[in-house]
Structures are given as C-alpha cells and as structure tokens.
Scaffold this motif. Sequence first.
Motif, PDB file in Angstrom:
ATOM      1  N   ARG A  29       0.899  -1.159   0.000  1.00  0.00           N
ATOM      2  CA  ARG A  29       0.000   0.000   0.000  1.00  0.00           C
ATOM      3  C   ARG A  29       0.938   1.209   0.000  1.00  0.00           C
ATOM      4  N   LEU A  30       1.124   1.781  -1.188  1.00  0.00           N
ATOM      5  CA  LEU A  30       2.090   2.865  -1.347  1.00  0.00           C
ATOM      6  C   LEU A  30       1.514   4.203  -0.919  1.00  0.00           C
ATOM      7  N   ASP A  31       2.318   4.966  -0.206  1.00  0.00           N
ATOM      8  CA  ASP A  31       2.015   6.351   0.118  1.00  0.00           C
ATOM      9  C   ASP A  31       2.877   7.179  -0.821  1.00  0.00           C
ATOM     10  N   GLU A  32       2.265   7.734  -1.847  1.00  0.00           N
ATOM     11  CA  GLU A  32       3.027   8.430  -2.878  1.00  0.00           C
ATOM     12  C   GLU A  32       3.606   9.759  -2.406  1.00  0.00           C
ATOM     13  N   GLU A  33       3.038  10.337  -1.348  1.00  0.00           N
ATOM     14  CA  GLU A  33       3.571  11.598  -0.828  1.00  0.00           C
ATOM     15  C   GLU A  33       4.820  11.375   0.018  1.00  0.00           C
ATOM     16  N   VAL A  34       4.767  10.385   0.895  1.00  0.00           N
ATOM     17  CA  VAL A  34       5.910  10.043   1.748  1.00  0.00           C
ATOM     18  C   VAL A  34       6.130   8.540   1.603  1.00  0.00           C
ATOM     19  N   LEU A  35       7.034   8.173   0.726  1.00  0.00           N
ATOM     20  CA  LEU A  35       7.244   6.766   0.395  1.00  0.00           C
ATOM     21  C   LEU A  35       7.527   5.909   1.625  1.00  0.00           C
ATOM     22  N   THR A  36       8.233   6.459   2.598  1.00  0.00           N
ATOM     23  CA  THR A  36       8.567   5.676   3.793  1.00  0.00           C
ATOM     24  C   THR A  36       7.381   5.530   4.752  1.00  0.00           C
ATOM     25  N   ASP A  37       6.216   6.054   4.398  1.00  0.00           N
ATOM     26  CA  ASP A  37       4.984   5.790   5.150  1.00  0.00           C
ATOM     27  C   ASP A  37       4.165   4.692   4.480  1.00  0.00           C
ATOM     28  N   SER A  38       4.722   4.063   3.448  1.00  0.00           N
ATOM     29  CA  SER A  38       4.039   2.963   2.774  1.00  0.00           C
ATOM     30  C   SER A  38       3.978   1.756   3.706  1.00  0.00           C
ATOM     31  N   SER A  39       3.003   0.887   3.454  1.00  0.00           N
ATOM     32  CA  SER A  39       2.804  -0.288   4.299  1.00  0.00           C
ATOM     33  C   SER A  39       2.603  -1.520   3.431  1.00  0.00           C
ATOM     34  N   VAL A  40       2.565  -2.675   4.086  1.00  0.00           N
ATOM     35  CA  VAL A  40       2.229  -3.919   3.406  1.00  0.00           C
ATOM     36  C   VAL A  40       0.957  -4.465   4.040  1.00  0.00           C
ATOM     37  N   LEU A  41       0.127  -5.063   3.210  1.00  0.00           N
ATOM     38  CA  LEU A  41      -1.122  -5.673   3.663  1.00  0.00           C
ATOM     39  C   LEU A  41      -0.978  -7.180   3.540  1.00  0.00           C
ATOM     40  N   ILE A  42      -1.135  -7.858   4.670  1.00  0.00           N
ATOM     41  CA  ILE A  42      -0.959  -9.312   4.711  1.00  0.00           C
ATOM     42  C   ILE A  42      -2.060  -9.898   5.588  1.00  0.00           C
ATOM     43  N   GLY A  43      -2.891 -10.732   5.008  1.00  0.00           N
ATOM     44  CA  GLY A  43      -3.915 -11.429   5.791  1.00  0.00           C
ATOM     45  C   GLY A  43      -4.813 -10.516   6.585  1.00  0.00           C
ATOM     46  N   GLY A  44      -5.168  -9.364   6.049  1.00  0.00           N
ATOM     47  CA  GLY A  44      -6.018  -8.424   6.763  1.00  0.00           C
ATOM     48  C   GLY A  44      -5.279  -7.517   7.719  1.00  0.00           C
ATOM     49  N   CYS A  45      -3.956  -7.637   7.802  1.00  0.00           N
ATOM     50  CA  CYS A  45      -3.139  -6.796   8.684  1.00  0.00           C
ATOM     51  C   CYS A  45      -2.366  -5.784   7.855  1.00  0.00           C
ATOM     52  N   GLU A  46      -2.216  -4.594   8.395  1.00  0.00           N
ATOM     53  CA  GLU A  46      -1.405  -3.566   7.764  1.00  0.00           C
ATOM     54  C   GLU A  46      -0.176  -3.350   8.630  1.00  0.00           C
ATOM     55  N   LEU A  47       1.006  -3.465   8.012  1.00  0.00           N
ATOM     56  CA  LEU A  47       2.259  -3.310   8.736  1.00  0.00           C
ATOM     57  C   LEU A  47       3.150  -2.317   7.996  1.00  0.00           C
ATOM     58  N   TRP A  48       4.006  -1.610   8.729  1.00  0.00           N
ATOM     59  CA  TRP A  48       4.839  -0.554   8.172  1.00  0.00           C
ATOM     60  C   TRP A  48       6.325  -0.929   8.262  1.00  0.00           C
ATOM     61  N   PRO A  49       6.905  -1.469   7.198  1.00  0.00           N
ATOM     62  CA  PRO A  49       8.306  -1.911   7.248  1.00  0.00           C
ATOM     63  C   PRO A  49       9.302  -0.774   7.427  1.00  0.00           C
ATOM     64  N   PHE A  50       9.037   0.387   6.856  1.00  0.00           N
ATOM     65  CA  PHE A  50       9.992   1.497   6.960  1.00  0.00           C
ATOM     66  C   PHE A  50      10.050   2.034   8.391  1.00  0.00           C
ATOM     67  N   ARG A  51       8.917   2.061   9.059  1.00  0.00           N
ATOM     68  CA  ARG A  51       8.902   2.490  10.467  1.00  0.00           C
ATOM     69  C   ARG A  51       9.714   1.520  11.319  1.00  0.00           C
ATOM     70  N   ARG A  52       9.570   0.228  11.005  1.00  0.00           N
ATOM     71  CA  ARG A  52      10.315  -0.767  11.778  1.00  0.00           C
ATOM     72  C   ARG A  52      11.817  -0.606  11.586  1.00  0.00           C
ATOM     73  N   VAL A  53      12.239  -0.337  10.368  1.00  0.00           N
ATOM     74  CA  VAL A  53      13.667  -0.139  10.102  1.00  0.00           C
ATOM     75  C   VAL A  53      14.169   1.080  10.860  1.00  0.00           C
TER      76      VAL A  53
END
Length: 134
Positions: A51-75
Amino acid sequence: MLDYSEESLKDADRLLSLITEPGQTPEETLVLSVGAYLGETTLQLLGGEWRLDEEVLTDSSVLIGGCELWPFRRVRQRIYYGTANPLYAWFEMARAGAQQEVKKLLHGQEQATLIRPTGQDPLVIKITKSPRNR
C-alpha cells in the motif's frame, strides 16, 4: 546473503549492526533501502501487497492477511534502538497475520489494533475486516 529468504532478514539485522549505532538518527536512504527489502521479502514469503504512500514513500505499508504493517517504520526503530528491535520480530508479526491468527481480534469488530511489546517499543499492527476475512 540477501536473497529474500527468512534467514536473510537476520543477515540484514547483522549488517545494520555493522554500519549503525543505537541512538543514531536513521538516514532516509538507508531506511528506504532496508525497509523496501524487509517489505518485499515479507511479501514474497507470505503473500500480500504493498500500500504505497506516494507523498511520503517511507509511510508505505504492506497488507498481509487483513493486517497492515509498516516496514519502513520498523527499520527506523531498528536503527535507533539497535538489536532490541530486530527486523525478524516484525516478520514474525507479519507471519501471524498471514496465518490468520489475528482473526479472533476482529470478532464482532470492523477494526482492531494489536500491540506486542518488544523491548523499548511496541510492534503495532492495524487489522481491518476485509471481504476475505469476514
């Protein structure tokens, strides 16, 4: 070796330990590179979509099994807090979502938030009912 395997996420953690110090302000190019790797590895292993955030790319997330997670925040957290916040722990949360272990949280609700403390910061994922997991 960074080969999009589960073990490679542990290798990425080791590499971050070599080039960063806890408390360091994360460089955005490093956050972008490692976050994209974390997200893409997770999606290749578990399925799902970006799920891309085109304004702030590092606010993009991944959707897996009904869950939304933010890999860039974790890094960002991993770099700042060090090994107390491993990338692999984030992957394990994603796997829990992919295995539908979080369905019970949605019983009778449209959305829920799961927080699992891991050292100095929580892992937070937002779970939303979708047509697939109702």
